[in-house]
Structures are given as C-alpha cells and as structure tokens.
Design a protein around this motif. Structure first.
Motif, PDB file in Angstrom:
ATOM      1  N   LYS A 218      17.285   4.735  17.045  1.00 28.82           N
ATOM      2  CA  LYS A 218      17.315   3.293  17.287  1.00 28.82           C
ATOM      3  C   LYS A 218      18.730   2.758  17.093  1.00 28.82           C
ATOM      4  O   LYS A 218      19.526   3.335  16.347  1.00 28.82           O
ATOM      5  CB  LYS A 218      16.355   2.579  16.328  1.00 28.82           C
ATOM      6  N   GLU A 219      19.027   1.649  17.754  1.00 25.07           N
ATOM      7  CA  GLU A 219      20.365   1.061  17.660  1.00 25.07           C
ATOM      8  C   GLU A 219      20.721   0.735  16.211  1.00 25.07           C
ATOM      9  O   GLU A 219      21.855   0.940  15.773  1.00 25.07           O
ATOM     10  CB  GLU A 219      20.437  -0.217  18.511  1.00 25.07           C
ATOM     11  N   GLU A 220      19.739   0.230  15.462  1.00 22.23           N
ATOM     12  CA  GLU A 220      20.032  -0.125  14.073  1.00 22.23           C
ATOM     13  C   GLU A 220      20.318   1.123  13.228  1.00 22.23           C
ATOM     14  O   GLU A 220      21.048   1.071  12.231  1.00 22.23           O
ATOM     15  CB  GLU A 220      18.893  -0.936  13.450  1.00 22.23           C
ATOM     16  N   ILE A 222      21.936   3.779  14.357  1.00 24.33           N
ATOM     17  CA  ILE A 222      23.317   4.168  14.672  1.00 24.33           C
ATOM     18  C   ILE A 222      24.276   3.461  13.732  1.00 24.33           C
ATOM     19  O   ILE A 222      25.202   4.067  13.174  1.00 24.33           O
ATOM     20  CB  ILE A 222      23.646   3.845  16.146  1.00 24.33           C
ATOM     21  N   CYS A 228      27.894   6.477  15.137  1.00 27.30           N
ATOM     22  CA  CYS A 228      28.808   6.210  16.262  1.00 27.30           C
ATOM     23  C   CYS A 228      29.712   7.410  16.534  1.00 27.30           C
ATOM     24  O   CYS A 228      30.166   7.611  17.667  1.00 27.30           O
ATOM     25  CB  CYS A 228      29.676   4.988  15.968  1.00 27.30           C
TER      26      CYS A 228
END
Length: 303
Positions: A218-220, A222, A228
C-alpha cells in the motif's frame, strides 16, 4: 490481411489469457485496435508485415522466449520503427544473470556476494578457491546464468563437489555461486518484495519467497517502512537492462554485516502474470489491472 493496428500482442502461453484479455479491455476503453498474434496466424501475418500490408504502432512480445519465430518478428517490427515493448536483443541480454550481475554492480545496485564460473564445456577442470566460502558462506546458492526460468537449475550447495556436479547440468552455461540472503522482518512480514517495472511506472508487492504468495504494497506502507528505495533500485535496473516491462525480487537483508536492500532475482524479462483470483501464487488482480492500464495509456500516447 491489411491494416495499421494500434497494438499487436504476441502470446503463446495459455495462462496469459487473462492478462492479455485485460490489456485488450483497457485498449478498447480507449478506442485502440488490438491484433492478437499466435502460432496459428503467425506465418500469414509475418508475410503481410514483410510486404507492408500490416503494421502496428506498438508491439508487446510475450512469446519470443518460447518460439524462435516470434524473435524474428520482434526484430522485424523493431526495424520498421514500431515501438516494441521489450525488444528481443535486450530480453536476450537481460536473461544472462552473469552479465546483469556485473553491470548492476557497476550501477551501484546491492547484490548478493557472487562468484561467476565459466561454462563446464569451456573449463571442465576449473579450480575453485576454497577461500570463497569465507565470504559466500555455507550453504550457498548455485544457479546457471541463463537457464533459470521458474527456478530451473537452481540448487543449494555445501561443497566444491556440489558446484562441480551442478555445472554439468547445463555445461554450456556460466554459473553463479551466491551467498544466501535471509530477509529481515518488517513488523510481522518478511521484507521480501517483488516489484514490477512497466513503462516508467513501478508497482511493488510483498512476496513470500517460500509460500510463493503476493500481497500488494500500500502507498502508506511505502512511506511508513521507507520502501521508496525499492523504486530507486528498479530505476537503476531499468537503466541497465533497458526493458520496458520486467519484474525483480528485492529483499531487506544483511550482507557483509550491513543492513540494506538487496536485489536477489535481478531481471525477470517475461514475468508470470497469472491473476491471484485464478491462481494461489498469482499476481494481485489490482496490480495486473494497473499494468494493463499502463500499456493501454502508453499505446494511446503514441497516436
């Protein structure tokens, strides 16, 4: 058989059906024309392209690793100015793990400590310095440089004798002797990932290397876990392999006493794209959807 089509897709593996169908669906939503290329229509199509009766804006190759004829088609279309998603010569080069290892090291990508051995056919009596075990450790990984699709030929070794026997399985191939990297944990999850690069977009999945199970990152996550760096690694790999679509396995582990993200399976030039909804070890459906969408968006940008 005549016409200019927006996208030509060559595929041969029956389990690619769902992936190809999603690409077609996304292309149709953008009013793009798609031409399916298979063994059945290959001969007539090849002649039509040679004559100039058929051409494509873009061509997606999912078959040249299996059928030599499709390799010729890849090269022909590339020579005609078609945008080829994964050009054949670059796929061939990327499939050589020994070559990729050396070039990725030069590009600053963290890799397992590795010793590259010549083909058994070239040097059957090649002497291995036992001191390498001080750095590579025991047990270790033995893998052929090119003949490793689906894990073929990959073995666990404990001795020079194991290496010698393994080299005989594919005697024409170079071999890599690698340290085993054991993943650290992030929370309750093994920090082992499979990332997909598709036409400048990077998608990351948690990957259980033992159970062979994916889960989307999920983006959160990362941001929360500092993942990243995986995207940075994928961009470095892209700059080396030159492919538009590939996957890589990356783990957070310890090598030479240092904690770092390490690329394990450098470049999979023809990723298995079975859907998780159809196969236990498949790629999460939402990831496959995004890859299909990215291909359609890219083809549309060529018009």
């Amino acid at each position: 058989m005549k016409g200019l089509f927006d996208l030509g897709i060559a595929w041969e593996w029956e389990y690619d059906f769902d992936f190809v169908n999603l690409i077609v669906q996304k292309c149709e939503e953008r009013n793009l024309t798609v031409f399916h290329i298979s063994v059945e229509n290959f001969e007539n199509l090849f002649k039509a392209i040679q004559k100039g009766d058929v051409n494509f804006l873009a061509y997606f190759d999912r078959a040249s690793d299996i059928d030599e004829g499709f390799a010729k088609l890849n090269l022909l279309l590339d020579s005609r100015g078609v945008y080829v998603i994964n050009r054949y010569n670059e796929m061939l080069r990327a499939s050589d793990k020994a070559t990729m290892h050396l070039e990725l090291l030069n590009a600053g990508v963290n890799l397992p400590f590795t010793v590259i051995l010549p083909p058994f056919d070239d040097e059957p009596n090649y002497e291995i310095d036992r001191s390498i075990f001080d750095r590579v450790g025991v047990p270790f990984i033995i893998k052929p440089s090119s003949e490793t699709g689906g894990g073929t030929g990959v073995k666990i070794g404990n001795s020079i004798e194991d290496i010698t026997e393994a080299r005989k399985e594919f005697p024409y191939d170079k071999y890599l002797i690698q340290e085993i990297i054991r993943p650290l944990y992030i929370g309750e999850d093994k920090a082992w990932f499979r990332a997909f690069y598709i036409l400048d977009e990077i998608l990351i999945c948690w990957w259980d290397s033992e159970m062979k199970v994916y889960r989307s990152v999920k983006e959160e996550e990362i941001l929360k876990y500092g993942l990243c760096e995986i995207k940075d690694i994928m961009r470095k790999i892209k700059n080396v392999c030159k492919l538009d679509f590939f996957s890589s396995e990356i783990t957070l582990g310890i090598s030479n006493g240092v904690k770092k993200f390490i690329a394990i399976d450098y470049v999979n030039e023809v990723p298995d794209m079975r859907l998780k909804s159809k196969a236990f070890d498949g790629v999460p459906d939402e990831i496959v959807q995004k890859i299909a969408q990215r291909i359609a968006d890219f083809v549309a940008s060529l018009k």
